[in-house]
Write an enzyme that holds these catalytic residues in place. Structure first.
Site, PDB file in Angstrom:
ATOM      1  N   LYS A   1       0.005   1.280   7.148  1.00 41.72           N
ATOM      2  CA  LYS A   1      -1.301   0.579   7.142  1.00 41.72           C
ATOM      3  C   LYS A   1      -1.080  -0.884   6.750  1.00 41.72           C
ATOM      4  CE  LYS A   1      -6.016   0.653   6.552  1.00 41.72           C
ATOM      5  NZ  LYS A   1      -6.409  -0.746   6.558  1.00 41.72           N
TER       6      LYS A   1
ATOM      7  N   ARG B   1     -19.847   4.104 -10.124  1.00 42.49           N
ATOM      8  CA  ARG B   1     -18.503   3.520 -10.262  1.00 42.49           C
ATOM      9  C   ARG B   1     -17.735   4.255 -11.353  1.00 42.49           C
ATOM     10  NH1 ARG B   1     -22.141  -0.676  -9.373  1.00 42.49           N
ATOM     11  NH2 ARG B   1     -21.708  -1.944  -7.530  1.00 42.49           N
TER      12      ARG B   1
ATOM     13  N   ASP C   1     -14.298  -2.731 -14.980  1.00 42.47           N
ATOM     14  CA  ASP C   1     -14.159  -3.123 -16.397  1.00 42.47           C
ATOM     15  C   ASP C   1     -13.193  -2.192 -17.128  1.00 42.47           C
ATOM     16  OD1 ASP C   1     -16.365  -5.196 -16.380  1.00 42.47           O
ATOM     17  OD2 ASP C   1     -17.463  -3.414 -15.731  1.00 42.47           O
TER      18      ASP C   1
ATOM     19  N   ASP D   1     -22.109  -9.123  -8.406  1.00 43.21           N
ATOM     20  CA  ASP D   1     -23.507  -8.912  -8.788  1.00 43.21           C
ATOM     21  C   ASP D   1     -24.208 -10.267  -8.982  1.00 43.21           C
ATOM     22  OD1 ASP D   1     -22.977  -5.825  -9.932  1.00 43.21           O
ATOM     23  OD2 ASP D   1     -21.363  -7.258 -10.162  1.00 43.21           O
ATOM     24  N   THR D   2     -23.471 -11.210  -9.580  1.00 39.04           N
ATOM     25  CA  THR D   2     -24.034 -12.547  -9.793  1.00 39.04           C
ATOM     26  C   THR D   2     -24.299 -13.221  -8.438  1.00 39.04           C
ATOM     27  OG1 THR D   2     -23.054 -12.784 -11.977  1.00 39.04           O
ATOM     28  CG2 THR D   2     -23.494 -14.827 -10.793  1.00 39.04           C
ATOM     29  N   ALA D   3     -23.404 -13.009  -7.481  1.00 43.10           N
ATOM     30  CA  ALA D   3     -23.610 -13.574  -6.134  1.00 43.10           C
ATOM     31  C   ALA D   3     -24.843 -12.947  -5.478  1.00 43.10           C
ATOM     32  CB  ALA D   3     -22.377 -13.338  -5.271  1.00 43.10           C
ATOM     33  N   ARG D   4     -24.977 -11.627  -5.629  1.00 41.21           N
ATOM     34  CA  ARG D   4     -26.142 -10.939  -5.039  1.00 41.21           C
ATOM     35  C   ARG D   4     -27.434 -11.438  -5.681  1.00 41.21           C
ATOM     36  NH1 ARG D   4     -22.931  -5.169  -5.231  1.00 41.21           N
ATOM     37  NH2 ARG D   4     -22.150  -5.258  -3.103  1.00 41.21           N
TER      38      ARG D   4
ATOM     39  N   ASP E   1       0.863  -1.184   0.000  1.00 38.75           N
ATOM     40  CA  ASP E   1       0.000   0.000   0.000  1.00 38.75           C
ATOM     41  C   ASP E   1       0.897   1.230   0.000  1.00 38.75           C
ATOM     42  OD1 ASP E   1      -3.239   0.447   0.923  1.00 38.75           O
ATOM     43  OD2 ASP E   1      -1.905   2.188   1.097  1.00 38.75           O
TER      44      ASP E   1
ATOM     45  N   PRO F   1     -13.834   1.905 -11.651  1.00 38.03           N
ATOM     46  CA  PRO F   1     -14.753   1.025 -12.376  1.00 38.03           C
ATOM     47  C   PRO F   1     -13.980  -0.167 -12.957  1.00 38.03           C
ATOM     48  CG  PRO F   1     -14.308   3.005 -13.662  1.00 38.03           C
ATOM     49  CD  PRO F   1     -13.565   3.165 -12.370  1.00 38.03           C
TER      50      PRO F   1
ATOM     51  N   HIS G   1     -19.911  -4.138 -14.605  1.00 34.44           N
ATOM     52  CA  HIS G   1     -20.157  -4.171 -13.162  1.00 34.44           C
ATOM     53  C   HIS G   1     -20.593  -2.749 -12.821  1.00 34.44           C
ATOM     54  CE1 HIS G   1     -19.734  -4.512  -8.880  1.00 34.44           C
ATOM     55  NE2 HIS G   1     -18.680  -3.714  -8.823  1.00 34.44           N
TER      56      HIS G   1
ATOM     57  N   ALA H   1      -9.737  -5.407  -8.900  1.00 34.40           N
ATOM     58  CA  ALA H   1     -11.011  -5.251  -8.190  1.00 34.40           C
ATOM     59  C   ALA H   1     -11.446  -3.787  -8.135  1.00 34.40           C
ATOM     60  CB  ALA H   1     -10.904  -5.799  -6.772  1.00 34.40           C
TER      61      ALA H   1
ATOM     62  N   GLN I   1     -16.228   4.480  -3.994  1.00 32.91           N
ATOM     63  CA  GLN I   1     -17.396   5.353  -4.218  1.00 32.91           C
ATOM     64  C   GLN I   1     -17.810   6.052  -2.932  1.00 32.91           C
ATOM     65  OE1 GLN I   1     -19.365   1.787  -6.025  1.00 32.91           O
ATOM     66  NE2 GLN I   1     -20.867   3.334  -6.595  1.00 32.91           N
TER      67      GLN I   1
HETATM   68  N1  NAD Z   1     -15.055  -4.932  -7.927  1.00 32.64           N
HETATM   69  C1  NAD Z   1     -15.951  -4.926  -6.956  1.00 32.64           C
HETATM   70  O1  NAD Z   1     -16.920  -5.682  -6.990  1.00 32.64           O
HETATM   71  C2  NAD Z   1     -15.760  -3.945  -5.832  1.00 32.64           C
HETATM   72  C3  NAD Z   1     -16.557  -4.015  -4.662  1.00 32.64           C
HETATM   73  C4  NAD Z   1     -16.305  -3.099  -3.635  1.00 32.64           C
HETATM   74  C5  NAD Z   1     -15.338  -2.114  -3.806  1.00 32.64           C
HETATM   75  N2  NAD Z   1     -14.626  -2.085  -4.965  1.00 32.64           N
HETATM   76  C6  NAD Z   1     -13.603  -1.077  -5.232  1.00 32.64           C
HETATM   77  O2  NAD Z   1     -12.381  -1.426  -4.614  1.00 32.64           O
HETATM   78  C7  NAD Z   1     -11.599  -0.237  -4.437  1.00 32.64           C
HETATM   79  C8  NAD Z   1     -11.069  -0.182  -3.005  1.00 32.64           C
HETATM   80  O3  NAD Z   1     -12.150   0.003  -2.121  1.00 32.64           O
HETATM   81  P1  NAD Z   1     -11.857   0.074  -0.551  1.00 32.64           P
HETATM   82  O4  NAD Z   1     -13.181   0.184   0.111  1.00 32.64           O
HETATM   83  O5  NAD Z   1     -10.885  -0.965  -0.145  1.00 32.64           O
HETATM   84  O6  NAD Z   1     -11.131   1.520  -0.504  1.00 32.64           O
HETATM   85  P2  NAD Z   1     -10.217   2.069   0.684  1.00 32.64           P
HETATM   86  O7  NAD Z   1     -10.200   3.544   0.530  1.00 32.64           O
HETATM   87  O8  NAD Z   1     -10.616   1.461   1.985  1.00 32.64           O
HETATM   88  O9  NAD Z   1      -8.759   1.495   0.325  1.00 32.64           O
HETATM   89  C9  NAD Z   1      -8.027   1.876  -0.789  1.00 32.64           C
HETATM   90  C10 NAD Z   1      -6.561   1.649  -0.463  1.00 32.64           C
HETATM   91  O10 NAD Z   1      -5.802   1.934  -1.642  1.00 32.64           O
HETATM   92  C11 NAD Z   1      -4.590   2.527  -1.203  1.00 32.64           C
HETATM   93  N3  NAD Z   1      -3.952   3.247  -2.306  1.00 32.64           N
HETATM   94  C12 NAD Z   1      -4.344   4.407  -2.880  1.00 32.64           C
HETATM   95  N4  NAD Z   1      -3.467   4.754  -3.847  1.00 32.64           N
HETATM   96  C13 NAD Z   1      -2.526   3.790  -3.890  1.00 32.64           C
HETATM   97  C14 NAD Z   1      -1.366   3.582  -4.676  1.00 32.64           C
HETATM   98  N5  NAD Z   1      -0.991   4.452  -5.622  1.00 32.64           N
HETATM   99  N6  NAD Z   1      -0.626   2.480  -4.445  1.00 32.64           N
HETATM  100  C15 NAD Z   1      -0.970   1.585  -3.483  1.00 32.64           C
HETATM  101  N7  NAD Z   1      -2.061   1.741  -2.700  1.00 32.64           N
HETATM  102  C16 NAD Z   1      -2.824   2.821  -2.899  1.00 32.64           C
HETATM  103  C17 NAD Z   1      -5.016   3.436  -0.051  1.00 32.64           C
HETATM  104  O11 NAD Z   1      -3.925   3.818   0.771  1.00 32.64           O
HETATM  105  C18 NAD Z   1      -6.037   2.559   0.658  1.00 32.64           C
HETATM  106  O12 NAD Z   1      -5.443   1.784   1.671  1.00 32.64           O
HETATM  107  C19 NAD Z   1     -12.538   0.936  -4.804  1.00 32.64           C
HETATM  108  O13 NAD Z   1     -12.265   1.368  -6.114  1.00 32.64           O
HETATM  109  C20 NAD Z   1     -13.918   0.318  -4.707  1.00 32.64           C
HETATM  110  O14 NAD Z   1     -14.858   0.980  -5.522  1.00 32.64           O
HETATM  111  C21 NAD Z   1     -14.792  -2.981  -5.954  1.00 32.64           C
END
Ligand code: NAD
Length: 318
Positions: free
Chosen positions: A44, A92, A127, A152-155, A39, A125, A179, A122, A86
């Site tokens: 952290k 997204r 995709d 979404d499929t799980a939900r 990170d 957005p 997504h 993950a 978000q």
């Molecule tokens: N794909 C899915 O189905 C799905 C579902 C939920 C959330 N998400 C997405 O996952 C992402 C993370 O969500 P979250 O709730 O964990 O966010 P969060 O804010 O809790 O965590 C994000 C982390 O990324 C780190 N970070 C930021 N810039 C960085 C970099 N350049 N290098 C390394 N680390 C960096 C931050 O320090 C932080 O710890 C979001 O984009 C969210 O929308 C995706």
């Protein structure tokens, strides 16, 4: 060290809600021998590594530490969850500029260190960022993909299972496309025990009408908004989904999952990433399955593709 003789390593970039919960799920499942946490906020990652490693006596022997991109070198899979999430009311797609800038730094570094590994995205957005990761990594399409509509499929399966009062494992139904807001439910192929949903409803005495089914889809599509409004973020189910994808890869399970990958010649759609039922194995994307969609579903998929293409073209790819 020769990667073929190394312990199975998974790297996680981004130690926020999603990354830390995924690392926890992976640890409890015991499929990785080593988990490295990366990170931009190194403290952290260190804190999470310490906390997670104390789980080990209750789970499986696993080496967990806070590292840097050099530790991705022997990783079988690097899971990227870094970036902004978000805020209430934000879509997204609103996140795209912020997270694309972060990915422009992360992805070339991961690909440089781990040219033979798999990159699983993950961050939203998902995709669009999967497509950018494919371009920016230079890796083959079968080794760069996103969690897509696995959540979404799980939900969807969960809500259908509640409605029909059966185990969600017995519900076979997929959400495809983006997504996000333009995602598409494939009602025409949804089934329980091989029976189409209206037939299953008739056989079991459960009422069935399209209005109720549409409500289930709306709850599926809008779940993230409803959760974020209440608790600020979503992470348990996506973390379990990421764990399921990683397990399918590491155990070469040939599992069919609705992940987001490069689409080529799919009903005329090309050169973008979106979700379709896909066989996932040790090589990554084994095969994207061609579904026999009805006209409404196909129009929905084409609309999803258009939304994603527009977003991709709004970003400077250089
Ligand atoms: N794909 C899915 O189905 C799905 C579902 C939920 C959330 N998400 C997405 O996952 C992402 C993370 O969500 P979250 O709730 O964990 O966010 P969060 O804010 O809790 O965590 C994000 C982390 O990324 C780190 N970070 C930021 N810039 C960085 C970099 N350049 N290098 C390394 N680390 C960096 C931050 O320090 C932080 O710890 C979001 O984009 C969210 O929308 C995706």
């Amino acid at each position: 060290m020769d990667a073929t003789n190394s312990p199975v390593r998974v790297a996680v970039v981004g130690m926020g809600n999603v990354g830390a919960t995924f690392a926890y799920a992976l640890l409890l499942r015991g499929v990785a021998a080593e988990i490295v946490l990366i990170d931009v906020n190194h403290a952290k990652a260190e804190g999470e590594a310490m906390d997670l490693s104390h789980t080990e006596p209750f789970a499986y022997p696993t080496r967990i530490w806070a590292g840097d991109y050099r530790d991705c070198a022997t990783a079988a899979i690097t899971v990227v969850t870094a970036g902004a999430a978000q805020h209430p009311g934000e879509t997204r797609l609103d996140l795209v500029k912020r997270n694309a800038a972060i990915f422009a730094e992360i992805i070339p570094e991961v690909a440089k260190q781990s040219p033979n590994g798999i990159i699983l995205i993950a961050t939203n957005p998902v995709d669009v960022l999967t497509y950018l990761s494919l371009k920016w990594s230079g890796l083959p399409a079968k080794r760069v993909f996103g969690s897509g509509t696995i959540l979404d499929t799980a939900r969807f399966r969960h809500l259908l299972s509640e409605y029909f009062d059966v185990d969600p494992h017995s519900v076979h139904a997929n959400i495809i496309g983006e997504h996000g807001d333009s995602e598409v439910p494939v009602w025409s192929l949804a089934n329980i025990a091989g029976m189409r949903l209206p037939d299953f409803a008739r056989a079991t005495g459960v009422p069935h009408d399209q209005f109720q089914m549409d409500e289930i889809f709306k709850q599926t599509r809008d779940a993230a908004y409803n959760i974020i409004q209440r608790k600020g973020a979503t992470y348990y189910a996506v973390a379990a989904g990421l764990m399921r994808i990683v397990e399918a890869i590491l155990r070469d399970q040939h599992t069919i999952l609705s992940v987001s990958s490069l689409v080529s010649d799919y009903y005329g759609l090309n050169d973008l990433c979106l979700s379709l039922p896909t066989i996932v194995s040790r090589c990554g994307i084994e095969k994207v399955l061609h579904l026999d969609l009805n006209d409404g579903e196909l129009n929905g998929l084409k609309n999803s593709a258009e939304v994603l293409k527009k977003t991709i073209s709004s970003i400077n790819l250089s």
